[in-house]
Structures are given as structure tokens and as C-alpha cells.
Scaffold this motif. Structure first.
Motif, PDB file in Angstrom:
ATOM      1  N   ASN A   1       0.817  -1.215   0.000  1.00 50.15           N
ATOM      2  CA  ASN A   1       0.000   0.000   0.000  1.00 50.15           C
ATOM      3  C   ASN A   1       0.853   1.268   0.000  1.00 50.15           C
ATOM      4  O   ASN A   1       0.645   2.198   0.783  1.00 50.15           O
ATOM      5  CB  ASN A   1      -0.939  -0.008   1.215  1.00 50.15           C
ATOM      6  CG  ASN A   1      -2.026   1.044   1.086  1.00 50.15           C
ATOM      7  OD1 ASN A   1      -2.440   1.369  -0.017  1.00 50.15           O
ATOM      8  ND2 ASN A   1      -2.463   1.590   2.215  1.00 50.15           N
ATOM      9  N   VAL A   2       1.854   1.281  -0.858  1.00 53.35           N
ATOM     10  CA  VAL A   2       2.675   2.481  -1.060  1.00 53.35           C
ATOM     11  C   VAL A   2       2.818   2.704  -2.557  1.00 53.35           C
ATOM     12  O   VAL A   2       2.740   1.763  -3.352  1.00 53.35           O
ATOM     13  CB  VAL A   2       4.079   2.337  -0.414  1.00 53.35           C
ATOM     14  CG1 VAL A   2       3.973   2.218   1.086  1.00 53.35           C
ATOM     15  CG2 VAL A   2       4.824   1.145  -1.007  1.00 53.35           C
ATOM     16  N   ALA A   3       3.014   3.946  -2.932  1.00 56.62           N
ATOM     17  CA  ALA A   3       3.153   4.276  -4.348  1.00 56.62           C
ATOM     18  C   ALA A   3       4.565   3.979  -4.835  1.00 56.62           C
ATOM     19  O   ALA A   3       5.525   4.048  -4.066  1.00 56.62           O
ATOM     20  CB  ALA A   3       2.805   5.738  -4.577  1.00 56.62           C
ATOM     21  N   ARG A   4       4.645   3.652  -6.118  1.00 59.88           N
ATOM     22  CA  ARG A   4       5.960   3.467  -6.732  1.00 59.88           C
ATOM     23  C   ARG A   4       6.694   4.785  -6.809  1.00 59.88           C
ATOM     24  O   ARG A   4       6.076   5.844  -6.933  1.00 59.88           O
ATOM     25  CB  ARG A   4       5.777   2.935  -8.155  1.00 59.88           C
ATOM     26  CG  ARG A   4       6.337   1.552  -8.335  1.00 59.88           C
ATOM     27  CD  ARG A   4       6.213   1.125  -9.764  1.00 59.88           C
ATOM     28  NE  ARG A   4       7.506   0.837 -10.310  1.00 59.88           N
ATOM     29  CZ  ARG A   4       7.724   0.519 -11.569  1.00 59.88           C
ATOM     30  NH1 ARG A   4       6.743   0.500 -12.420  1.00 59.88           N
ATOM     31  NH2 ARG A   4       8.915   0.231 -11.978  1.00 59.88           N
ATOM     32  N   ARG A   5       8.006   4.733  -6.758  1.00 61.81           N
ATOM     33  CA  ARG A   5       8.785   5.968  -6.900  1.00 61.81           C
ATOM     34  C   ARG A   5       8.505   6.592  -8.264  1.00 61.81           C
ATOM     35  O   ARG A   5       8.479   5.906  -9.282  1.00 61.81           O
ATOM     36  CB  ARG A   5      10.279   5.664  -6.796  1.00 61.81           C
ATOM     37  CG  ARG A   5      10.745   5.382  -5.385  1.00 61.81           C
ATOM     38  CD  ARG A   5      12.245   5.203  -5.373  1.00 61.81           C
ATOM     39  NE  ARG A   5      12.745   4.872  -4.060  1.00 61.81           N
ATOM     40  CZ  ARG A   5      14.013   4.613  -3.805  1.00 61.81           C
ATOM     41  NH1 ARG A   5      14.899   4.645  -4.789  1.00 61.81           N
ATOM     42  NH2 ARG A   5      14.401   4.318  -2.574  1.00 61.81           N
ATOM     43  N   SER A   6       8.326   7.882  -8.258  1.00 60.10           N
ATOM     44  CA  SER A   6       8.055   8.584  -9.511  1.00 60.10           C
ATOM     45  C   SER A   6       9.317   9.278 -10.011  1.00 60.10           C
ATOM     46  O   SER A   6      10.282   9.454  -9.267  1.00 60.10           O
ATOM     47  CB  SER A   6       6.941   9.619  -9.308  1.00 60.10           C
ATOM     48  OG  SER A   6       7.329  10.553  -8.323  1.00 60.10           O
ATOM     49  N   GLY A   7       9.270   9.665 -11.260  1.00 56.11           N
ATOM     50  CA  GLY A   7      10.381  10.441 -11.811  1.00 56.11           C
ATOM     51  C   GLY A   7      11.400   9.628 -12.575  1.00 56.11           C
ATOM     52  O   GLY A   7      12.086  10.144 -13.444  1.00 56.11           O
ATOM     53  N   GLY A   8      11.522   8.309 -12.259  1.00 56.48           N
ATOM     54  CA  GLY A   8      12.465   7.474 -12.963  1.00 56.48           C
ATOM     55  C   GLY A   8      13.906   7.773 -12.584  1.00 56.48           C
ATOM     56  O   GLY A   8      14.178   8.633 -11.747  1.00 56.48           O
ATOM     57  N   PRO A   9      14.845   7.070 -13.187  1.00 52.48           N
ATOM     58  CA  PRO A   9      16.261   7.257 -12.853  1.00 52.48           C
ATOM     59  C   PRO A   9      16.765   8.630 -13.289  1.00 52.48           C
ATOM     60  O   PRO A   9      16.288   9.198 -14.270  1.00 52.48           O
ATOM     61  CB  PRO A   9      16.957   6.130 -13.628  1.00 52.48           C
ATOM     62  CG  PRO A   9      16.020   5.789 -14.738  1.00 52.48           C
ATOM     63  CD  PRO A   9      14.648   6.015 -14.205  1.00 52.48           C
ATOM     64  N   SER A  10      17.743   9.119 -12.566  1.00 54.15           N
ATOM     65  CA  SER A  10      18.306  10.441 -12.872  1.00 54.15           C
ATOM     66  C   SER A  10      19.191  10.383 -14.108  1.00 54.15           C
ATOM     67  O   SER A  10      19.636   9.305 -14.536  1.00 54.15           O
ATOM     68  CB  SER A  10      19.127  10.945 -11.684  1.00 54.15           C
ATOM     69  OG  SER A  10      20.280  10.126 -11.507  1.00 54.15           O
ATOM     70  N   ALA A  11      19.446  11.562 -14.670  1.00 55.81           N
ATOM     71  CA  ALA A  11      20.320  11.646 -15.840  1.00 55.81           C
ATOM     72  C   ALA A  11      21.724  11.164 -15.499  1.00 55.81           C
ATOM     73  O   ALA A  11      22.398  10.506 -16.309  1.00 55.81           O
ATOM     74  CB  ALA A  11      20.354  13.077 -16.355  1.00 55.81           C
ATOM     75  N   ALA A  12      22.177  11.455 -14.291  1.00 54.76           N
ATOM     76  CA  ALA A  12      23.511  11.028 -13.875  1.00 54.76           C
ATOM     77  C   ALA A  12      23.600   9.505 -13.796  1.00 54.76           C
ATOM     78  O   ALA A  12      24.599   8.902 -14.217  1.00 54.76           O
ATOM     79  CB  ALA A  12      23.853  11.646 -12.518  1.00 54.76           C
ATOM     80  N   PHE A  13      22.524   8.878 -13.271  1.00 60.83           N
ATOM     81  CA  PHE A  13      22.524   7.418 -13.181  1.00 60.83           C
ATOM     82  C   PHE A  13      22.515   6.806 -14.570  1.00 60.83           C
ATOM     83  O   PHE A  13      23.246   5.843 -14.838  1.00 60.83           O
ATOM     84  CB  PHE A  13      21.311   6.936 -12.389  1.00 60.83           C
ATOM     85  CG  PHE A  13      21.173   5.435 -12.373  1.00 60.83           C
ATOM     86  CD1 PHE A  13      21.952   4.663 -11.519  1.00 60.83           C
ATOM     87  CD2 PHE A  13      20.280   4.797 -13.224  1.00 60.83           C
ATOM     88  CE1 PHE A  13      21.838   3.279 -11.509  1.00 60.83           C
ATOM     89  CE2 PHE A  13      20.159   3.417 -13.228  1.00 60.83           C
ATOM     90  CZ  PHE A  13      20.942   2.662 -12.362  1.00 60.83           C
ATOM     91  N   MET A  14      21.707   7.337 -15.481  1.00 59.62           N
ATOM     92  CA  MET A  14      21.615   6.775 -16.824  1.00 59.62           C
ATOM     93  C   MET A  14      22.925   6.934 -17.587  1.00 59.62           C
ATOM     94  O   MET A  14      23.272   6.085 -18.417  1.00 59.62           O
ATOM     95  CB  MET A  14      20.470   7.426 -17.594  1.00 59.62           C
ATOM     96  CG  MET A  14      19.095   6.979 -17.108  1.00 59.62           C
ATOM     97  SD  MET A  14      18.916   5.171 -16.996  1.00 59.62           S
ATOM     98  CE  MET A  14      19.220   4.668 -18.704  1.00 59.62           C
ATOM     99  N   ALA A  15      23.660   8.008 -17.313  1.00 58.53           N
ATOM    100  CA  ALA A  15      24.965   8.185 -17.953  1.00 58.53           C
ATOM    101  C   ALA A  15      25.916   7.074 -17.521  1.00 58.53           C
ATOM    102  O   ALA A  15      26.759   6.604 -18.302  1.00 58.53           O
ATOM    103  CB  ALA A  15      25.543   9.548 -17.599  1.00 58.53           C
TER     104      ALA A  15
END
Length: 304
Positions: free
Chosen positions: A135-149
């Protein structure tokens, strides 16, 4: 399900040619070897006849996450599963698998040298996956640009490793557990966050102490051996078993093999650890056949 191959060759001494009597134990062993050889030859003849009857032969399970070993009809020129090509060995053997989220049906088509086709329809059984509703929401926003790099080159290495097509015959073997221990995570399990599905667990987790050795579950060729920990997988090791079947081992504390090295079933290949994103030391073992994610336990059977 197991994929077994064993063939034992007996031997005769010169004493037989000389008409001498053999010790009882030796004579019994020779008789058993001869019977097994005859049975193997008979099975080969039956298999040849089966293929010439323009039929498919299969062992394994028609189930989500399942793997099947097959025999193609004699004279097969090409083989497809739902329109995608399937490799066939010279002896007509091949392997297929069904993704964790595979639909209820699939179709295989063998095109023969004379242009005729032979079809096989599969009824894929659904699995009762372990689903946890939180009963908690999934994290929003997705991975950061730094992480994807940081992540992008890692994903490129993983993708490249899965494109390697070795001549390994490991896909024909009975697979063994790479390590023994408590199973702390099952393939296919998933969390639902307030109605929104999260990613399902892509492999099986085996709990173990850091430094515990794990082995190759079948013959193969090393296609990736991380020289530094990946952001999620930690020290990642990947092995190709041939015919599009491959294994990945995550979170290792140490990798004992190198890229391009051929490994044998049961050979030590790494040590369990807690590198990457993990809450404790364990071995995460995942498997894919081409793009299909499959359940390793259906290749090994229960842990003995």
C-alpha cells in the motif's frame, strides 16, 4: 525437467578371444554395458524413424518460464517459433523457451527441403506467480540523468554479451545448481504498488556467505566478466550455453574466469558476494533463451 545424455562403452579383454572364463563381476559389467549400448542404438534408430515420420519430438514443459528440448522432423530446412527463427543442430536437436509472461499459445513451423511445412501448436500453461501487494506508491520520476549516464555503457556490455553465439553444447546437458543454500528469491515474483506493477524478479536467489564458491551449471563460454562492479548487478558474470541459451550471475565478490574462456559443468567460476544493489550476500542466477526470460529451477529441478 532434465536433459540427460549418458553413454558408457564396455571393454573386452583378450581373455574372451582365448576362450577363458571371466570373473563374475567383470562378466556382469560387460553384459550391462552391452545392454546399455544396444538400448542406446535402438533409441537412435527409433528417433531417426520418428523424425522421418515428419513429426516433432519434445521433452520439457509447456509453461510460462519453461524450456523444451526438441527433435525437428527429418529434412527440416528452417524452423520458426511464432515467426522467429530457431537454430537447429545437425542431428535435428533444438531448444526453445517461453517467456515469464508468454501468452497461452504458440506455433512452431518446420519448413522442409521439399517446401512442405510441419506445424506444432503449444498450449502454454500459466504460472501462479508470487505477487505481493503493498500500500505504497511506486517511486516517480524514474532514474536520474547522472545514473543513466553511468548505466548506459553497462547495458551495452550486457546486450553485447547476449549476442554472442558460441558452439557450446551446454544447452543439451542436465543443469546443476551453481550453489547450494536457502532460496531467498523466486523467479517471477513481483510487487504491485497501489495497483501499479513493479518489475518482476528475473532469476532465482541463493543465500550464501560471502566468499562461497559457485560453479557453472552447464558447459559454456564466458561472454562477460566485469572488471569492476556494475551499478545494479555488482560483479557480473555471463555464460553462453549455446543455441541462444545463457546464464547471468550477479553480486559476486570475485569472478574466477575470463571472457572467452570455456567452462565445464561443475567448474568453479566465482564467489558469492554482496556487490551492486543488494541487501545481503547471495547469488542471483538468471537465464534467458534469446529474448525469453526463463525459470532456472525448471532446468535443474528442486535443490538436492
Amino acid at each position: 525437467m532434465t536433459l540427460k545424455q549418458s553413454l558408457t562403452f564396455g571393454s573386452l579383454t583378450l581373455a574372451v578371444l582365448a576362450g577363458l572364463s571371466l570373473p563374475t563381476a567383470f562378466a556382469s559389467s560387460t553384459s550391462a554395458d552391452t545392454a546399455e549400448r544396444d538400448a542406446s542404438e535402438e533409441a537412435a534408430v527409433e528417433q531417426s524413424a520418428f523424425r522421418k515420420a515428419l513429426k516433432f519430438g519434445f521433452s520439457g514443459q509447456e509453461i510460462q518460464g519453461g524450456v523444451m528440448l526438441g527433435d525437428a522432423p527429418a529434412g527440416t530446412r528452417s524452423l520458426t517459433l511464432d515467426g522467429e527463427p530457431v537454430q537447429v543442430a545437425e542431428d535435428g536437436k533444438f531448444i526453445i523457451a517461453f517467456n515469464r509472461d508468454a501468452g497461452q499459445s504458440a506455433q512452431m513451423v518446420a519448413t522442409l527441403e521439399n517446401g512442405e511445412t510441419v506445424r506444432k501448436y503449444f498450449n502454454i500453461a500459466p504460472r501462479d506467480w508470487k505477487i505481493e501487494h503493498v500500500n505504497v506508491a511506486r517511486r516517480s520520476g524514474g532514474p536520474s540523468a547522472a545514473f543513466m549516464a553511468l548505466r548506459a555503457p553497462e547495458l551495452e556490455q550486457i546486450h553485447a554479451a547476449r549476442q554472442v553465439q558460441s558452439d557450446s553444447q551446454g544447452w543439451r546437458q542436465t543443469f546443476v545448481w551453481p550453489a547450494k543454500g536457502r532460496i531467498s528469491g523466486m523467479f517471477g515474483s513481483q510487487r504491485i504498488y497501489k495497483g501499479e506493477p513493479g518489475s518482476y524478479h528475473s532469476g532465482v536467489d541463493i543465500a550464501g556467505a560471502t566468499g562461497t564458491t559457485f560453479v557453472a551449471p552447464a558447459d559454456g563460454v564466458v561472454t562477460l566478466a566485469a572488471d569492476k562492479p556494475f551499478s545494479l548487478e555488482g560483479n557480473l558474470l555471463m555464460i553462453d550455453h549455446g543455441m541462444g541459451l545463457n546464464s547471468a550471475f550477479l553480486h559476486a565478490s570475485q569472478i574466477l574466469v575470463k571472457v572467452g574462456q570455456e567452462v565445464k559443468r561443475g567448474e568453479p567460476i566465482g564467489r558469492i558476494g554482496a556487490t551492486g544493489r543488494t541487501t545481503g550476500p547471495h547469488l542471483h542466477w538468471s537465464m534467458k533463451w534469446n529474448d525469453a526470460r526463463i525459470d532456472p529451477i525448471l532446468l535443474t529441478g528442486p535443490m538436492g
